[in-house]
Design a protein around this motif. Sequence first.
Motif, short mmCIF file in Angstrom:
data_model
loop_
_atom_site.label_atom_id
_atom_site.label_comp_id
_atom_site.label_asym_id
_atom_site.label_seq_id
_atom_site.Cartn_x
_atom_site.Cartn_y
_atom_site.Cartn_z
N PRO A 100 -5.03 21.18 21.73
CA PRO A 100 -5.43 21.37 23.13
C PRO A 100 -5.09 20.18 24.00
O PRO A 100 -5.11 19.04 23.54
CB PRO A 100 -6.94 21.58 23.03
N GLU A 101 -4.81 20.49 25.26
CA GLU A 101 -4.58 19.43 26.24
C GLU A 101 -5.90 18.79 26.61
O GLU A 101 -6.97 19.38 26.44
CB GLU A 101 -3.97 20.03 27.51
N GLY A 102 -5.84 17.61 27.18
CA GLY A 102 -7.05 16.95 27.67
C GLY A 102 -7.67 17.75 28.79
O GLY A 102 -6.99 18.30 29.63
N GLY A 103 -8.98 17.86 28.79
CA GLY A 103 -9.68 18.58 29.84
C GLY A 103 -9.75 20.07 29.61
O GLY A 103 -10.47 20.77 30.30
N GLY A 104 -8.98 20.58 28.66
CA GLY A 104 -9.04 22.00 28.33
C GLY A 104 -8.43 22.93 29.35
O GLY A 104 -8.51 24.13 29.24
N ALA A 105 -7.80 22.40 30.40
CA ALA A 105 -7.22 23.26 31.43
C ALA A 105 -5.86 23.76 30.98
O ALA A 105 -5.11 23.05 30.32
CB ALA A 105 -7.08 22.48 32.73
N ALA A 106 -5.54 24.98 31.34
CA ALA A 106 -4.23 25.53 31.03
C ALA A 106 -3.19 24.82 31.87
O ALA A 106 -3.46 24.38 32.99
CB ALA A 106 -4.21 27.03 31.30
N ALA A 107 -1.98 24.71 31.34
CA ALA A 107 -0.90 24.04 32.07
C ALA A 107 -0.51 24.82 33.32
O ALA A 107 0.02 24.25 34.26
CB ALA A 107 0.31 23.87 31.16
N ARG A 108 -0.78 26.10 33.34
CA ARG A 108 -0.46 26.94 34.50
C ARG A 108 -1.30 28.20 34.43
O ARG A 108 -1.89 28.51 33.40
CB ARG A 108 1.02 27.28 34.53
N ASP A 109 -1.36 28.93 35.53
CA ASP A 109 -2.06 30.21 35.53
C ASP A 109 -1.24 31.22 34.72
O ASP A 109 -0.01 31.21 34.76
CB ASP A 109 -2.24 30.73 36.96
N LEU A 110 -1.95 32.08 34.01
CA LEU A 110 -1.28 33.10 33.21
C LEU A 110 -1.09 34.37 34.03
O LEU A 110 -1.93 34.71 34.86
CB LEU A 110 -2.09 33.39 31.95
N VAL A 111 0.02 35.05 33.79
CA VAL A 111 0.33 36.31 34.48
C VAL A 111 0.52 37.40 33.44
O VAL A 111 0.54 37.15 32.24
CB VAL A 111 1.59 36.15 35.37
N TRP A 112 0.69 38.64 33.90
CA TRP A 112 0.77 39.78 33.00
C TRP A 112 1.91 39.64 32.00
O TRP A 112 1.79 40.05 30.84
CB TRP A 112 0.90 41.09 33.78
N LEU A 113 3.02 39.07 32.40
CA LEU A 113 4.17 38.91 31.50
C LEU A 113 3.84 37.97 30.34
O LEU A 113 4.40 38.09 29.25
CB LEU A 113 5.39 38.41 32.27
N ASP A 114 2.90 37.05 30.57
CA ASP A 114 2.48 36.16 29.50
C ASP A 114 1.83 36.93 28.36
O ASP A 114 1.96 36.55 27.19
CB ASP A 114 1.50 35.11 30.04
N GLY A 115 1.12 38.01 28.69
CA GLY A 115 0.53 38.84 27.64
C GLY A 115 1.60 39.48 26.76
O GLY A 115 1.49 39.49 25.53
N VAL A 116 2.63 39.99 27.38
CA VAL A 116 3.74 40.58 26.63
C VAL A 116 4.43 39.51 25.78
O VAL A 116 4.72 39.73 24.60
CB VAL A 116 4.75 41.25 27.60
N THR A 117 4.65 38.35 26.38
CA THR A 117 5.29 37.25 25.67
C THR A 117 4.43 36.80 24.49
O THR A 117 4.93 36.54 23.40
CB THR A 117 5.55 36.07 26.62
N PHE A 118 3.12 36.70 24.72
CA PHE A 118 2.20 36.30 23.66
C PHE A 118 2.29 37.25 22.47
O PHE A 118 2.44 36.82 21.32
CB PHE A 118 0.76 36.26 24.20
N PHE A 119 2.20 38.56 22.72
CA PHE A 119 2.24 39.52 21.62
C PHE A 119 3.60 39.50 20.92
O PHE A 119 3.67 39.52 19.69
CB PHE A 119 1.90 40.93 22.10
N GLY A 120 4.67 39.43 21.69
CA GLY A 120 6.00 39.38 21.09
C GLY A 120 6.20 38.13 20.26
O GLY A 120 6.71 38.19 19.13
N MET A 121 5.79 36.99 20.79
CA MET A 121 5.94 35.73 20.07
C MET A 121 5.07 35.70 18.82
O MET A 121 5.50 35.24 17.75
CB MET A 121 5.61 34.55 20.98
N SER A 122 3.83 36.20 18.93
CA SER A 122 2.93 36.23 17.77
C SER A 122 3.50 37.10 16.67
O SER A 122 3.51 36.71 15.49
CB SER A 122 1.55 36.75 18.19
N LEU A 123 3.98 38.29 17.03
CA LEU A 123 4.57 39.17 16.03
C LEU A 123 5.83 38.56 15.42
O LEU A 123 6.05 38.67 14.21
CB LEU A 123 4.88 40.54 16.64
#
Length: 182
Positions: free
Chosen positions: A134-157
């Motif tokens: 984790p990064e310091g402070g626990g903040a995400a590096a950027r706001d997440l968008v709907w395409l991030d969900g698709v990317t997350f599932f694709g990358m995880s698989l």
Amino acid sequence: MGDPVIAYAALAVLTAIFWLGALHKLRDWTGFEAAVAGYRLLPAVLHRPFALVFIAAELLAGGLLLWPAARAAGVAVALAVLAAASLGVTVNLLRGRTDIDCGCGGLSQAPTSLSWWVVARNGLLALLALLAWPEGGGAAARDLVWLDGVTFFGMSLALLGLYLAFNQLLASHLEMRKRSQS
């Protein structure tokens, strides 16, 4: 750290690997306890306690990785589990002992003998764990968008598929090596 989607995919894959490994070990408790004994690193009286602690550490690592407030502890526990497993394999490889079950468990049902490839696989998993730090402070590096969900599932698989393919290649390689020696 880079993109949070990469970290989330690393967390999901590591959690799946650790929990599936622990589940496999619990389902074949006798086999895992025999694998621990096969390493010949501990007195017989410590085989069962070590096996229990190892499985508990796998379960704990997976749980902590999913809890944002404890993610750093989860990465630390995951790295400790990988280090302990790699150390046991390395010591036995240096002793010339390769024909024992690694006790790895997980999605592959075939027992895996010891090789430097097992150590390399654990090293790659350790790198994956470091990507999830984790990064310091626990903040995400950027706001997440709907395409991030698709990317997350694709990358995880994809990462999980690569892990399974690596394990299958490892099991096949070791089986072929055994057959060629006999």
